[in-house]
Design a protein around this motif. Structure first.
Motif, PDB file in Angstrom:
ATOM      1  N   SER A  33       0.820  -1.216   0.000  1.00 42.08           N
ATOM      2  CA  SER A  33       0.000   0.000   0.000  1.00 42.08           C
ATOM      3  C   SER A  33       0.852   1.264   0.000  1.00 42.08           C
ATOM      4  CB  SER A  33      -0.937   0.001   1.205  1.00 42.08           C
ATOM      5  OG  SER A  33      -0.192  -0.107   2.396  1.00 42.08           O
ATOM      6  N   TRP A  34       2.120   1.128   0.412  1.00 45.84           N
ATOM      7  CA  TRP A  34       3.028   2.268   0.472  1.00 45.84           C
ATOM      8  C   TRP A  34       3.190   2.889  -0.901  1.00 45.84           C
ATOM      9  CZ3 TRP A  34       6.770   3.401   4.542  1.00 45.84           C
ATOM     10  CH2 TRP A  34       7.717   4.362   4.181  1.00 45.84           C
ATOM     11  N   THR A  35       3.517   2.073  -1.895  1.00 36.64           N
ATOM     12  CA  THR A  35       3.797   2.586  -3.228  1.00 36.64           C
ATOM     13  C   THR A  35       2.534   3.065  -3.914  1.00 36.64           C
ATOM     14  OG1 THR A  35       3.663   0.346  -4.083  1.00 36.64           O
ATOM     15  CG2 THR A  35       5.851   1.175  -3.543  1.00 36.64           C
ATOM     16  N   GLU A  36       1.382   2.561  -3.490  1.00 36.74           N
ATOM     17  CA  GLU A  36       0.114   2.968  -4.101  1.00 36.74           C
ATOM     18  C   GLU A  36      -0.373   4.303  -3.553  1.00 36.74           C
ATOM     19  OE1 GLU A  36      -2.393  -0.270  -3.077  1.00 36.74           O
ATOM     20  OE2 GLU A  36      -1.188  -1.716  -4.166  1.00 36.74           O
ATOM     21  N   SER A  37       0.145   4.713  -2.380  1.00 37.14           N
ATOM     22  CA  SER A  37      -0.398   5.889  -1.715  1.00 37.14           C
ATOM     23  C   SER A  37      -0.045   7.189  -2.428  1.00 37.14           C
ATOM     24  CB  SER A  37       0.059   5.918  -0.266  1.00 37.14           C
ATOM     25  OG  SER A  37       0.941   6.943  -0.002  1.00 37.14           O
ATOM     26  N   GLY A  38       1.155   7.289  -2.950  1.00 37.43           N
ATOM     27  CA  GLY A  38       1.567   8.538  -3.601  1.00 37.43           C
ATOM     28  C   GLY A  38       1.656   9.670  -2.597  1.00 37.43           C
ATOM     29  N   GLY A  39       2.235  10.753  -2.987  1.00 32.34           N
ATOM     30  CA  GLY A  39       2.328  11.914  -2.104  1.00 32.34           C
ATOM     31  C   GLY A  39       3.296  11.692  -0.970  1.00 32.34           C
ATOM     32  N   SER A  40       3.260  12.607  -0.017  1.00 28.93           N
ATOM     33  CA  SER A  40       4.199  12.508   1.099  1.00 28.93           C
ATOM     34  C   SER A  40       3.630  11.613   2.191  1.00 28.93           C
ATOM     35  CB  SER A  40       4.492  13.899   1.654  1.00 28.93           C
ATOM     36  OG  SER A  40       3.309  14.475   2.142  1.00 28.93           O
ATOM     37  N   LEU A  41       4.514  11.054   2.965  1.00 29.30           N
ATOM     38  CA  LEU A  41       4.141  10.170   4.063  1.00 29.30           C
ATOM     39  C   LEU A  41       4.480  10.852   5.378  1.00 29.30           C
ATOM     40  CD1 LEU A  41       5.574   6.897   2.528  1.00 29.30           C
ATOM     41  CD2 LEU A  41       3.180   7.582   2.637  1.00 29.30           C
ATOM     42  N   VAL A  42       3.590  10.695   6.356  1.00 30.79           N
ATOM     43  CA  VAL A  42       3.752  11.346   7.646  1.00 30.79           C
ATOM     44  C   VAL A  42       3.654  10.294   8.743  1.00 30.79           C
ATOM     45  CG1 VAL A  42       2.770  13.054   9.230  1.00 30.79           C
ATOM     46  CG2 VAL A  42       2.709  13.462   6.764  1.00 30.79           C
ATOM     47  N   ALA A  43       4.603  10.320   9.664  1.00 30.71           N
ATOM     48  CA  ALA A  43       4.566   9.442  10.833  1.00 30.71           C
ATOM     49  C   ALA A  43       3.773  10.142  11.933  1.00 30.71           C
ATOM     50  CB  ALA A  43       5.974   9.135  11.311  1.00 30.71           C
ATOM     51  N   GLU A  44       2.762   9.447  12.454  1.00 30.45           N
ATOM     52  CA  GLU A  44       1.911  10.044  13.492  1.00 30.45           C
ATOM     53  C   GLU A  44       1.583   9.004  14.563  1.00 30.45           C
ATOM     54  OE1 GLU A  44      -1.365  11.316  11.001  1.00 30.45           O
ATOM     55  OE2 GLU A  44      -2.406   9.429  11.304  1.00 30.45           O
ATOM     56  N   HIS A  45       0.945   9.440  15.617  1.00 33.66           N
ATOM     57  CA  HIS A  45       0.530   8.585  16.732  1.00 33.66           C
ATOM     58  C   HIS A  45       1.676   7.704  17.245  1.00 33.66           C
ATOM     59  CE1 HIS A  45      -3.543   9.900  16.197  1.00 33.66           C
ATOM     60  NE2 HIS A  45      -3.610   9.400  14.987  1.00 33.66           N
ATOM     61  N   PRO A  46       2.778   8.303  17.681  1.00 34.22           N
ATOM     62  CA  PRO A  46       3.870   7.484  18.212  1.00 34.22           C
ATOM     63  C   PRO A  46       3.456   6.827  19.531  1.00 34.22           C
ATOM     64  CG  PRO A  46       4.303   9.805  18.605  1.00 34.22           C
ATOM     65  CD  PRO A  46       3.048   9.736  17.778  1.00 34.22           C
ATOM     66  N   LEU A  47       3.601   5.523  19.594  1.00 29.37           N
ATOM     67  CA  LEU A  47       3.232   4.790  20.803  1.00 29.37           C
ATOM     68  C   LEU A  47       4.399   3.908  21.240  1.00 29.37           C
ATOM     69  CD1 LEU A  47      -0.350   3.640  19.744  1.00 29.37           C
ATOM     70  CD2 LEU A  47       0.228   5.467  21.361  1.00 29.37           C
ATOM     71  N   PRO A  48       4.775   3.988  22.530  1.00 30.46           N
ATOM     72  CA  PRO A  48       5.814   3.092  23.012  1.00 30.46           C
ATOM     73  C   PRO A  48       5.280   1.653  23.026  1.00 30.46           C
ATOM     74  CG  PRO A  48       4.917   4.378  24.825  1.00 30.46           C
ATOM     75  CD  PRO A  48       4.270   4.873  23.577  1.00 30.46           C
ATOM     76  N   VAL A  49       6.112   0.717  22.597  1.00 30.95           N
ATOM     77  CA  VAL A  49       5.733  -0.694  22.555  1.00 30.95           C
ATOM     78  C   VAL A  49       6.397  -1.407  23.727  1.00 30.95           C
ATOM     79  CG1 VAL A  49       5.778  -2.830  21.210  1.00 30.95           C
ATOM     80  CG2 VAL A  49       5.550  -0.621  20.037  1.00 30.95           C
ATOM     81  N   HIS A  50       5.574  -2.075  24.519  1.00 36.50           N
ATOM     82  CA  HIS A  50       6.059  -2.848  25.656  1.00 36.50           C
ATOM     83  C   HIS A  50       5.724  -4.321  25.424  1.00 36.50           C
ATOM     84  CE1 HIS A  50       5.818   1.179  27.371  1.00 36.50           C
ATOM     85  NE2 HIS A  50       6.607   0.770  28.330  1.00 36.50           N
ATOM     86  N   VAL A  51       6.578  -5.201  25.907  1.00 35.73           N
ATOM     87  CA  VAL A  51       6.320  -6.635  25.837  1.00 35.73           C
ATOM     88  C   VAL A  51       5.955  -7.105  27.240  1.00 35.73           C
ATOM     89  CG1 VAL A  51       7.343  -8.907  25.395  1.00 35.73           C
ATOM     90  CG2 VAL A  51       7.818  -7.008  23.865  1.00 35.73           C
ATOM     91  N   LEU A  52       4.860  -7.868  27.309  1.00 31.90           N
ATOM     92  CA  LEU A  52       4.396  -8.373  28.591  1.00 31.90           C
ATOM     93  C   LEU A  52       5.409  -9.337  29.176  1.00 31.90           C
ATOM     94  CD1 LEU A  52       1.896  -8.299  30.495  1.00 31.90           C
ATOM     95  CD2 LEU A  52       1.131 -10.392  29.348  1.00 31.90           C
ATOM     96  N   GLY A  53       5.731  -9.131  30.443  1.00 32.90           N
ATOM     97  CA  GLY A  53       6.694  -9.992  31.119  1.00 32.90           C
ATOM     98  C   GLY A  53       6.000 -11.143  31.818  1.00 32.90           C
ATOM     99  N   PRO A  54       6.780 -11.987  32.484  1.00 34.36           N
ATOM    100  CA  PRO A  54       6.195 -13.118  33.204  1.00 34.36           C
ATOM    101  C   PRO A  54       5.469 -12.653  34.464  1.00 34.36           C
ATOM    102  CG  PRO A  54       8.558 -13.046  33.550  1.00 34.36           C
ATOM    103  CD  PRO A  54       8.232 -11.961  32.562  1.00 34.36           C
ATOM    104  N   GLU A  55       4.546 -13.485  34.907  1.00 34.38           N
ATOM    105  CA  GLU A  55       3.825 -13.195  36.142  1.00 34.38           C
ATOM    106  C   GLU A  55       4.799 -13.299  37.310  1.00 34.38           C
ATOM    107  OE1 GLU A  55      -0.386 -14.497  38.193  1.00 34.38           O
ATOM    108  OE2 GLU A  55       0.647 -15.916  36.919  1.00 34.38           O
ATOM    109  N   PRO A  56       4.794 -12.325  38.227  1.00 34.58           N
ATOM    110  CA  PRO A  56       5.725 -12.385  39.355  1.00 34.58           C
ATOM    111  C   PRO A  56       5.489 -13.634  40.201  1.00 34.58           C
ATOM    112  CG  PRO A  56       4.583 -10.263  39.288  1.00 34.58           C
ATOM    113  CD  PRO A  56       3.945 -11.145  38.269  1.00 34.58           C
ATOM    114  N   ALA A  57       6.552 -14.179  40.765  1.00 34.96           N
ATOM    115  CA  ALA A  57       6.454 -15.406  41.573  1.00 34.96           C
ATOM    116  C   ALA A  57       5.514 -15.226  42.757  1.00 34.96           C
ATOM    117  CB  ALA A  57       7.843 -15.824  42.054  1.00 34.96           C
ATOM    118  N   GLY A  58       5.488 -14.035  43.324  1.00 35.98           N
ATOM    119  CA  GLY A  58       4.638 -13.785  44.486  1.00 35.98           C
ATOM    120  C   GLY A  58       3.217 -13.391  44.122  1.00 35.98           C
ATOM    121  N   GLY A  59       2.866 -13.445  42.874  1.00 41.68           N
ATOM    122  CA  GLY A  59       1.533 -13.021  42.435  1.00 41.68           C
ATOM    123  C   GLY A  59       1.538 -11.570  42.005  1.00 41.68           C
TER     124      GLY A  59
END
Length: 194
Positions: A33-59
């Motif tokens: 879809s990138w090449t089909e879009s034409g025109g300029s491209l804008v980066a928006e809605h920056p969101l930090p990505v976190h990965v879920l860790g293991p459940e703590p041993a103590g709950g």
């Protein structure tokens, strides 16, 4: 509901903008879809990505670690890709462009979050073991990137979601995370008599 976007580190913005303007990025890394879009491209809605860790041993609730940032990339005809960065020992680097259903689903979840009450800091929570991503609405709007999920945080699973978990249904972290922890826990091997 106001969303309080966390500040984007300058090196993250620089590497995404450089990638958007670079002719050196191989076409194979760019969605069709990138090449089909034409025109300029804008980066928006920056969101930090976190990965879920293991459940703590103590709950309690599992933690999450920051692994990157994802920007939605908009062309003249709408969303065309996501641009992703990764945190390496050398610092922030551009990782890749991606396409697929999570683009529209992320935008939909952001719109959906506006109807919820309260103030939140939007993030993405990745659960690789379940092939799942959630829009994570963190209740502490002043938290830094290392803060883990709070019980009252809201998680909105993006589509497609794993079986039995409704996409675009807001869940409290205290309700959804224990369910995910159970699904991520390996089943014990049965003793087999020979």
């Amino acid at each position: 509901m106001p969303l309080y976007l966390p500040p984007v580190p300058e090196p993250v913005s620089q590497c995404v903008n450089a990638a958007l303007g670079s002719s050196a990025v191989p076409g194979a890394l760019r969605p069709a879809s990138w090449t089909e879009s034409g025109g300029s491209l804008v980066a928006e809605h920056p969101l930090p990505v976190h990965v879920l860790g293991p459940e703590p041993a103590g709950g309690g609730l599992p933690g999450a670690r920051l692994t990157g940032w994802r920007f939605l990339v908009r062309g003249s005809d709408g969303l065309v890709a996501a641009a992703e960065t990764a945190l390496t020992p050398a610092g922030w680097v551009f990782s890749h462009f991606s396409g697929g259903p999570y683009l529209a689903s992320t935008e939909r979840a952001l719109c959906q979050s506006e109807a919820l009450g309260g103030d939140h800091q939007p993030r993405l929570l990745s659960v690789p073991g379940l092939y799942m991503v959630c829009l994570w609405l963190h209740g502490d709007t002043g938290a830094d990137d290392s803060a883990g999920p709070l019980p009252a945080d809201v998680l909105i699973p993006l589509a497609p979601a794993p079986p039995g978990i409704a996409a675009h249904r807001p869940y409290r972290a205290a309700d959804l995370l224990p369910l995910l922890a159970v699904r991520l826990t390996p089943a014990p091997l049965l003793d087999r008599a020979v």
